[in-house]
Design a protein around this motif. Structure first.
Motif, PDB file in Angstrom:
ATOM      1  N   ILE A   1       0.909  -1.194   0.008  1.00 48.42           N
ATOM      2  CA  ILE A   1       0.001  -0.097   0.025  1.00 48.42           C
ATOM      3  C   ILE A   1       1.085   1.179   0.053  1.00 48.42           C
ATOM      4  CG2 ILE A   1      -1.694   1.295   1.380  1.00 48.42           C
ATOM      5  CD1 ILE A   1      -2.509  -1.419   2.629  1.00 48.42           C
ATOM      6  N   ALA A   2       0.643   2.204  -0.951  1.00 54.16           N
ATOM      7  CA  ALA A   2       1.707   3.219  -1.182  1.00 54.16           C
ATOM      8  C   ALA A   2       0.732   4.649  -0.520  1.00 54.16           C
ATOM      9  CB  ALA A   2       1.799   3.618  -2.298  1.00 54.16           C
ATOM     10  N   ALA A   3       0.673   4.258   1.028  1.00 51.14           N
ATOM     11  CA  ALA A   3      -0.035   5.312   1.803  1.00 51.14           C
ATOM     12  C   ALA A   3       0.252   4.774   3.237  1.00 51.14           C
ATOM     13  CB  ALA A   3      -1.334   5.452   1.433  1.00 51.14           C
ATOM     14  N   ALA A   4       0.124   5.668   4.132  1.00 50.95           N
ATOM     15  CA  ALA A   4       0.317   5.505   5.470  1.00 50.95           C
ATOM     16  C   ALA A   4      -0.473   6.640   6.537  1.00 50.95           C
ATOM     17  CB  ALA A   4       1.778   5.258   5.967  1.00 50.95           C
ATOM     18  N   PRO A   5      -0.942   6.119   7.458  1.00 50.49           N
ATOM     19  CA  PRO A   5      -1.724   7.263   8.248  1.00 50.49           C
ATOM     20  C   PRO A   5      -1.029   8.496   8.410  1.00 50.49           C
ATOM     21  CG  PRO A   5      -1.824   5.032   9.364  1.00 50.49           C
ATOM     22  CD  PRO A   5      -0.733   5.116   8.206  1.00 50.49           C
ATOM     23  N   ALA A   6      -1.653   9.552   8.291  1.00 45.45           N
ATOM     24  CA  ALA A   6      -1.222  10.936   8.624  1.00 45.45           C
ATOM     25  C   ALA A   6      -0.785  11.164   9.998  1.00 45.45           C
ATOM     26  CB  ALA A   6      -1.910  11.898   8.025  1.00 45.45           C
ATOM     27  N   ALA A   7      -0.106  12.266  10.246  1.00 52.55           N
ATOM     28  CA  ALA A   7       0.203  12.798  11.789  1.00 52.55           C
ATOM     29  C   ALA A   7      -0.897  13.073  12.351  1.00 52.55           C
ATOM     30  CB  ALA A   7       1.102  13.849  11.678  1.00 52.55           C
ATOM     31  N   GLY A   8      -1.184  12.531  13.541  1.00 50.92           N
ATOM     32  CA  GLY A   8      -2.655  12.703  14.533  1.00 50.92           C
ATOM     33  C   GLY A   8      -3.444  11.745  14.315  1.00 50.92           C
ATOM     34  N   ASP A   9      -3.314  10.611  13.323  1.00 52.93           N
ATOM     35  CA  ASP A   9      -4.030   9.677  13.128  1.00 52.93           C
ATOM     36  C   ASP A   9      -3.738   8.513  14.221  1.00 52.93           C
ATOM     37  OD1 ASP A   9      -5.029   6.837  11.874  1.00 52.93           O
ATOM     38  OD2 ASP A   9      -5.795   8.150  10.370  1.00 52.93           O
ATOM     39  N   PRO A  10      -4.897   7.986  14.944  1.00 55.12           N
ATOM     40  CA  PRO A  10      -4.420   7.125  16.022  1.00 55.12           C
ATOM     41  C   PRO A  10      -3.917   5.777  15.407  1.00 55.12           C
ATOM     42  CG  PRO A  10      -6.877   7.128  15.432  1.00 55.12           C
ATOM     43  CD  PRO A  10      -6.301   8.436  14.833  1.00 55.12           C
ATOM     44  N   LEU A  11      -3.983   5.366  14.091  1.00 54.62           N
ATOM     45  CA  LEU A  11      -3.273   4.319  13.778  1.00 54.62           C
ATOM     46  C   LEU A  11      -1.749   4.517  13.455  1.00 54.62           C
ATOM     47  CD1 LEU A  11      -5.667   2.072  11.808  1.00 54.62           C
ATOM     48  CD2 LEU A  11      -4.497   1.673  14.153  1.00 54.62           C
ATOM     49  N   ARG A  12      -1.300   5.942  13.200  1.00 57.65           N
ATOM     50  CA  ARG A  12       0.163   6.312  12.781  1.00 57.65           C
ATOM     51  C   ARG A  12       1.220   5.649  13.753  1.00 57.65           C
ATOM     52  NH1 ARG A  12       2.417   9.895   9.403  1.00 57.65           N
ATOM     53  NH2 ARG A  12       4.610  10.608  10.055  1.00 57.65           N
ATOM     54  N   PRO A  13       1.110   5.667  14.883  1.00 60.50           N
ATOM     55  CA  PRO A  13       2.158   5.050  15.841  1.00 60.50           C
ATOM     56  C   PRO A  13       2.329   3.398  15.873  1.00 60.50           C
ATOM     57  CG  PRO A  13       0.531   5.942  17.275  1.00 60.50           C
ATOM     58  CD  PRO A  13       0.075   6.472  15.835  1.00 60.50           C
TER      59      PRO A  13
ATOM     60  N   THR B   1      -6.060  19.997   3.040  1.00 55.26           N
ATOM     61  CA  THR B   1      -4.896  20.091   4.147  1.00 55.26           C
ATOM     62  C   THR B   1      -5.690  19.552   5.300  1.00 55.26           C
ATOM     63  OG1 THR B   1      -3.840  21.760   3.147  1.00 55.26           O
ATOM     64  CG2 THR B   1      -3.404  21.216   5.214  1.00 55.26           C
ATOM     65  N   PRO B   2      -5.241  18.495   5.849  1.00 52.67           N
ATOM     66  CA  PRO B   2      -5.611  18.056   7.065  1.00 52.67           C
ATOM     67  C   PRO B   2      -5.855  18.979   8.188  1.00 52.67           C
ATOM     68  CG  PRO B   2      -4.306  16.410   6.247  1.00 52.67           C
ATOM     69  CD  PRO B   2      -4.227  17.431   5.251  1.00 52.67           C
ATOM     70  N   GLY B   3      -6.712  19.119   9.249  1.00 53.31           N
ATOM     71  CA  GLY B   3      -6.679  20.000  10.138  1.00 53.31           C
ATOM     72  C   GLY B   3      -6.039  19.240  11.376  1.00 53.31           C
TER      73      GLY B   3
ATOM     74  N   THR C   1     -18.910  13.585   2.266  1.00 54.59           N
ATOM     75  CA  THR C   1     -18.903  15.051   1.653  1.00 54.59           C
ATOM     76  C   THR C   1     -18.000  15.811   1.902  1.00 54.59           C
ATOM     77  OG1 THR C   1     -20.402  15.977   3.436  1.00 54.59           O
ATOM     78  CG2 THR C   1     -21.692  14.955   1.672  1.00 54.59           C
ATOM     79  N   THR C   2     -17.315  15.833   2.858  1.00 55.25           N
ATOM     80  CA  THR C   2     -16.129  16.709   3.439  1.00 55.25           C
ATOM     81  C   THR C   2     -14.923  16.143   3.456  1.00 55.25           C
ATOM     82  OG1 THR C   2     -16.492  16.344   5.731  1.00 55.25           O
ATOM     83  CG2 THR C   2     -18.167  18.074   4.754  1.00 55.25           C
ATOM     84  N   GLY C   3     -14.754  14.764   3.666  1.00 58.89           N
ATOM     85  CA  GLY C   3     -13.423  14.216   4.001  1.00 58.89           C
ATOM     86  C   GLY C   3     -12.861  13.840   5.535  1.00 58.89           C
ATOM     87  N   THR C   4     -13.837  14.605   6.294  1.00 55.91           N
ATOM     88  CA  THR C   4     -13.324  14.439   7.549  1.00 55.91           C
ATOM     89  C   THR C   4     -13.800  12.976   8.229  1.00 55.91           C
ATOM     90  OG1 THR C   4     -14.018  16.725   8.145  1.00 55.91           O
ATOM     91  CG2 THR C   4     -14.471  15.219   9.917  1.00 55.91           C
ATOM     92  N   LEU C   5     -12.686  12.472   8.911  1.00 56.61           N
ATOM     93  CA  LEU C   5     -12.804  11.102   9.602  1.00 56.61           C
ATOM     94  C   LEU C   5     -12.975  11.197  10.999  1.00 56.61           C
ATOM     95  CD1 LEU C   5      -9.885   9.244   7.675  1.00 56.61           C
ATOM     96  CD2 LEU C   5     -12.274   9.277   7.081  1.00 56.61           C
ATOM     97  N   LEU C   6     -14.041  10.591  11.540  1.00 48.26           N
ATOM     98  CA  LEU C   6     -14.230  10.256  13.028  1.00 48.26           C
ATOM     99  C   LEU C   6     -13.875   9.059  13.329  1.00 48.26           C
ATOM    100  CD1 LEU C   6     -15.569  11.693  15.408  1.00 48.26           C
ATOM    101  CD2 LEU C   6     -17.645  10.820  14.753  1.00 48.26           C
TER     102      LEU C   6
ATOM    103  N   THR D   1     -10.645  14.442  12.620  1.00 47.14           N
ATOM    104  CA  THR D   1      -9.653  15.172  11.746  1.00 47.14           C
ATOM    105  C   THR D   1     -10.447  15.712  10.701  1.00 47.14           C
ATOM    106  OG1 THR D   1      -7.626  13.825  12.318  1.00 47.14           O
ATOM    107  CG2 THR D   1      -7.474  15.290  10.501  1.00 47.14           C
ATOM    108  N   THR D   2     -10.571  17.035  10.446  1.00 49.26           N
ATOM    109  CA  THR D   2     -11.338  17.548   9.285  1.00 49.26           C
ATOM    110  C   THR D   2     -10.435  17.456   8.016  1.00 49.26           C
ATOM    111  OG1 THR D   2     -10.294  19.700   9.742  1.00 49.26           O
ATOM    112  CG2 THR D   2     -12.436  19.075  10.710  1.00 49.26           C
ATOM    113  N   GLY D   3     -10.776  17.316   6.905  1.00 53.06           N
ATOM    114  CA  GLY D   3     -10.031  17.239   5.533  1.00 53.06           C
ATOM    115  C   GLY D   3      -9.238  15.981   5.770  1.00 53.06           C
ATOM    116  N   ALA D   4      -9.396  14.907   6.354  1.00 54.70           N
ATOM    117  CA  ALA D   4      -8.388  13.907   6.566  1.00 54.70           C
ATOM    118  C   ALA D   4      -8.137  12.999   5.325  1.00 54.70           C
ATOM    119  CB  ALA D   4      -8.819  12.973   7.516  1.00 54.70           C
ATOM    120  N   THR D   5      -9.125  13.261   4.327  1.00 56.38           N
ATOM    121  CA  THR D   5      -8.844  12.469   2.942  1.00 56.38           C
ATOM    122  C   THR D   5      -9.444  13.498   2.112  1.00 56.38           C
ATOM    123  OG1 THR D   5      -9.988  10.639   1.552  1.00 56.38           O
ATOM    124  CG2 THR D   5     -11.248  11.383   3.323  1.00 56.38           C
ATOM    125  N   PRO D   6      -8.743  13.268   0.849  1.00 52.41           N
ATOM    126  CA  PRO D   6      -8.943  14.034  -0.568  1.00 52.41           C
ATOM    127  C   PRO D   6     -10.515  13.558  -1.223  1.00 52.41           C
ATOM    128  CG  PRO D   6      -7.330  12.805  -1.042  1.00 52.41           C
ATOM    129  CD  PRO D   6      -7.460  12.452   0.577  1.00 52.41           C
TER     130      PRO D   6
END
Length: 306
Positions: free
Chosen positions: A79-91, A151-153, A237-242, A277-282
């Motif tokens: 997978i050519a992707a990884a969780p962004a900073a602040g994502d609970p799965l990143r660490p 841009t993720p918030g 509709t907004t790309g926000t992830l809860l 995270t608002t705008g977490a996905t494009p």
């Protein structure tokens, strides 16, 4: 040898579907069929779940241009992707982790489940699969994606849902649930229904109906041995992830299920932590065409997340 662990077998027995579960178990294998490899290469998103160091289970969404998911071997996916900073799965995914994944194509209502061990790579993740299988298309809402520069918030972290998040959850038509067995082997699953099928009873309590499914009881089987679970509610509709983590309990009492149209069981979820995270996905998605399999639910007020 059965692909099911003791929790799954216990849940199947409680539901009275042991024979059906044994019949469909032939769909579960460690290798990806050719058609599944082609399917993965066409997708712009996947949902992945895993357990953190404290034992909490989380789920998140990874996205990219079609081709970002590649089957490099019969039992290997990159997978050519990884969780962004602040994502609970990143660490969690910065090192080896047992993961569960589900890849959905809402436009065609197809999906594939993948479980295995993830390891970080220079471009993202490599997953060595232990299980791969298709799922039925019931309760998937039909949507088409478009890509929006975003841009993720800064993530909002808290112990409970805000009033806005309660309202959003109350009209969701889709969410994803991640669970794990006692050994940390994770699973990610889809839940869908008409808006309002997920009920927010309070800032720390959610409830949803369990509709007729594939008889495998992977989620409930994990909950039989480990009540911790993670939910992912995307705002299409907004790309926000809860992201929500907590504990889930299955209510097997048929009298309670009978009060909810289409429900065979109910699931009560207690929230212990929330990350938004608002705008977490494009990826932003079209207005849904709701599945014809969705049971009716009472209308409820709510709103999109900013």
């Amino acid at each position: 040898m059965s692909p099911y662990h003791r929790g799954e077998l216990a849940a199947q027995e409680r539901a009275g579907v042991l024979d059906e579960a044994a019949r469909v178990s032939v769909l579960i294998g460690a290798e990806l069929p050719r058609v599944a490899r082609a399917f993965l290469a066409e997708q712009p998103m996947l949902v992945i779940g895993a357990t953190d160091g404290a034992g909490d289970v989380w789920a998140t969404m990874l996205t990219g241009e079609p081709g970002f998911i590649t089957a490099t071997g019969p039992s290997t996916v990159e997978i050519a992707a990884a969780p962004a900073a602040g994502d609970p799965l990143r660490p969690i995914l910065s090192g080896p982790a047992r993961v569960g994944m589900i890849v959905i194509e809402p436009g065609t209502r197809r999906r594939v489940r993948l479980n295995g061990t993830a390891r970080p790579t220079a471009d993202g993740l490599r997953i060595d699969l232990t299980q791969a299988y298709a799922n039925c298309p019931k309760y998937i809402q039909k949507r088409s994606p478009r890509r929006v520069a975003t841009t993720p918030g800064e993530p909002r972290v808290g112990p409970e849902l805000s009033a806005e998040e309660v309202g959003f959850a109350s009209v969701a038509d889709t969410f994803f649930v991640a669970t794990a067995d006692l050994d940390g082997n994770a699973d990610a699953s889809h839940r869908g229904g008409n808006p309002g099928f997920l009920r927010a009873l309070s800032p720390t309590r959610l409830r949803w109906p369990d509709y007729d499914g594939n008889s495998m009881f992977n989620t409930f089987g994990n909950l039989e041995v480990n009540p911790r679970a993670g939910l992912l509610l995307p705002d299409w509709t907004t790309g926000t992830l809860l992201h929500v983590t907590g504990t889930a309990v299955v209510d097997w009492d048929p009298r309670h299920a009978a009060t909810v149209p289409g429900a065979q069981r109910l699931v009560d979820f207690t929230v212990t932590r929330v990350v938004r995270t608002t705008g977490a996905t494009p990826l932003h998605w079209s207005t849904p065409e709701l599945s014809r399999f969705n049971p009716p639910v009472p209308a409820a007020p709510g709103a999109a997340l900013s």
